[in-house]
Design a protein around this motif. Structure first.
Motif, short mmCIF file in Angstrom:
data_model
loop_
_atom_site.label_atom_id
_atom_site.label_comp_id
_atom_site.label_asym_id
_atom_site.label_seq_id
_atom_site.Cartn_x
_atom_site.Cartn_y
_atom_site.Cartn_z
N ASP A 197 0.82 -1.22 0.00
CA ASP A 197 0.00 0.00 0.00
C ASP A 197 0.85 1.26 0.00
O ASP A 197 0.34 2.35 -0.29
CB ASP A 197 -0.91 0.03 1.24
CG ASP A 197 -1.85 -1.14 1.30
OD1 ASP A 197 -2.19 -1.68 0.23
OD2 ASP A 197 -2.24 -1.54 2.42
N ASN A 241 -4.43 4.82 0.22
CA ASN A 241 -4.42 3.35 0.21
C ASN A 241 -4.71 2.79 1.60
O ASN A 241 -5.43 1.79 1.75
CB ASN A 241 -3.07 2.84 -0.29
CG ASN A 241 -2.83 3.15 -1.75
OD1 ASN A 241 -3.77 3.45 -2.48
ND2 ASN A 241 -1.58 3.10 -2.18
N THR A 254 -1.43 1.64 -6.11
CA THR A 254 -0.49 0.95 -5.23
C THR A 254 0.93 0.93 -5.74
O THR A 254 1.80 0.38 -5.12
CB THR A 254 -0.94 -0.51 -5.01
OG1 THR A 254 -1.07 -1.16 -6.28
CG2 THR A 254 -2.27 -0.54 -4.28
#
Length: 512
Positions: A108, A271, A286
């Motif tokens: 992330d 994220n 990502t």
């Protein structure tokens, strides 16, 4: 004449619950009520025992930080959002179903170029050992029902890993969305004021928006650590984001040379917000490469970059420092350092509003001791007027040297003066000064001193800034100690001139 008893019977028949029950039925109902009361009394006794035993159970489980990894609850599908347990009629606190699964993962987090990817270091139940952010109070003090923390470090063995800093994420759940928003506002204020750190200054901020985010922002502060003899600054970038009744705090710490807008942290915070609700972030967000390609496609009309590493001097072009009885040490390019390009720099170079910039740093060591430093930054401006204004600003820095160091450890050996640089193409103008400041002797007194020549040169819309510093003490790095004749300075002056000429020639090589 009517019978009054008969009328009374008719009255009973019109009453709710009529007709009246027999005596046997009444006795049976009384027995049921007594049995129910006995059951309630027994249940109440069990509840009291649970309250008394509660603290013992928590202590034996290691409440707050547990060594045993808890089994996370199954994550909801991406289309689901977590449900908060409603308060009971008695007004008891809501339970939390937050788990470690709601923490961000390595995938992330977006690492800024040229730093390596973040990797997991450790995970805690609760807020962990030690402060995750020196500017913030504990989330438990803000009313969080549950918290979890995860720490990340740069991938070991990769280039620039030593200067990338650290990143820590803490997630929390509150009793309601209003409580989470109140905590977010208080934490953001604490991040920007950072009253716990002397001399902390706000360097910049960014909003966090998009995806599942309810509200969020990033605040960046910098400060000089206590007990240091350099003007190297530390940066604390704090992202605080809410998603309904949940909140995530991401803290990135590192040493800095200049302020850079924390767009990578902004993407990482979005994220992390998806993880708060048990979802995976969209694939495009990502990876830094995906983000870069997306932004480039949306701005296809943007002008191509002018500057690149080709405009930066290389180690082989820098002069050696001859030492009596030894061979010359070799310059080494190093990772970006948390020091300004110019020692006398009065503000972030980003304050000059250049359209582009590239930088590089070198160090020279002998026997484990640092004896030389070269820092270089090349700035390109959209208009010549911007470059002209920036030159005057830097000239003022060199003249006043408003570095954030004690006056007792800093003095300017000579005033700023115009210099000639013999390069092709011919430059418009250049200025240089020599500053002297005490070296770091590990907390012990010594006469070690840095002799730091700082230069700014301009050609059209481009500026180049150069630092050439050599260690000395009690005498400067001259041929004789103490120097008595002008010729004693010749070798030192030539080394400085060679560094400046090689740097300027490289920076201006493509200009007419």
């Amino acid at each position: 004449m009517s019978d009054p008893i008969s009328r009374l019977d008719q009255f009973r028949a019109d009453t709710p619950g009529a007709p009246m029950k027999s005596a046997a039925e009444v006795r049976q109902r009384g027995d049921q009520i007594r049995r129910r009361r006995r059951t309630l009394v027994a249940a109440g006794a069990v509840a009291v025992a649970a309250v008394v035993a509660g603290p013992i159970i928590f202590l034996s489980a290691g409440f707050g930080e547990r060594a045993i990894e808890p089994q996370p609850a199954p994550a909801p599908t991406p289309s689901q959002t977590p449900s908060t347990v409603a308060p009971s009629p008695s007004g008891s606190a809501a339970a939390s179903d937050l788990t470690r699964a709601n923490l961000p993962t390595e995938d992330d987090l977006v690492a800024e170029d040229p730093y390596p990817q973040w990797v997991l270091e450790q995970t805690f139940d609760g807020e962990g050992r030690g402060d995750h952010n020196e500017c913030l109070p504990a989330l438990a003090d803000a009313g969080a029902l549950a918290t979890f923390r995860r720490d990340f470090i740069p991938e070991a063995g990769q280039e620039y890993a030593d200067s990338a800093g650290t990143l820590k994420a803490v997630v929390a759940e509150f009793g309601s969305a209003d409580e989470a928003e109140k905590a977010r506002a208080e934490l953001s204020d604490a991040a920007s004021s950072c009253t716990a750190v002397d001399g902390a200054e706000v360097a910049g901020s960014l909003p966090v928006e998009g995806g599942v985010v309810t509200r969020g922002d990033i605040v960046v502060v910098t400060y000089l650590p206590e007990g240091t003899d350099t003007n190297a600054r530390r940066e604390v970038a704090t992202a605080v984001v809410t998603v309904k009744d949940r909140l995530v705090v991401i803290t990135r710490r590192r040493g800095v040379q200049d302020y850079v807008s924390p767009t990578a942290l902004q993407t990482s915070a979005v994220n992390a917000a998806y993880r708060l609700v048990g979802s995976s972030p969209p694939p495009a967000s990502t990876s830094s490469s995906a983000t870069s390609s997306s932004s480039s496609s949306s701005s296809a009309s943007a002008p191509a970059a002018v500057l690149s590493d080709a405009h930066l001097v290389v180690a082989g072009s820098l002069p050696g420092l001859p030492m009596e009885g030894e061979s010359s040490a070799v310059w080494q390019q190093v990772a970006p350092q948390p020091t300004p390009t110019l020692y006398c720099q009065g503000a972030w170079l980003s304050s000059l509003k250049a359209a582009e910039s590239v930088s590089r740093e070198f160090r020279l060591e002998n026997g484990g001791s640092q004896i030389g430093k070269v820092n270089v930054t090349v700035l390109e401006f959209a208009e010549k007027e911007g470059a002209d204004a920036a030159f005057e600003t830097v000239h003022g820095w060199l003249d006043a040297c408003p570095a954030s160091m004690s006056d007792a450890k800093l003095f300017t050996a000579r005033p700023v003066e115009a210099i000639e640089i013999g390069t092709t193409p011919e430059i418009d103008r250049a200025a240089q000064t020599l500053a002297e400041y005490a070296a770091d002797c590990g907390g012990e007194g010594c006469d070690s001193t840095w002799y730091d020549h700082q230069t700014v040169a301009q050609l059209g819309t481009r500026l180049v800034l150069v630092t050439h510093a050599e260690a000395g003490g009690p005498c400067p790095p001259t041929r004789a100690c103490p120097p008595e004749e002008a010729s004693d300075y010749t070798e030192w002056d030539n080394r400085v001139a060679q560094t400046v000429e090689a740097t300027v020639a490289r920076a201006f090589q493509d200009l007419p």
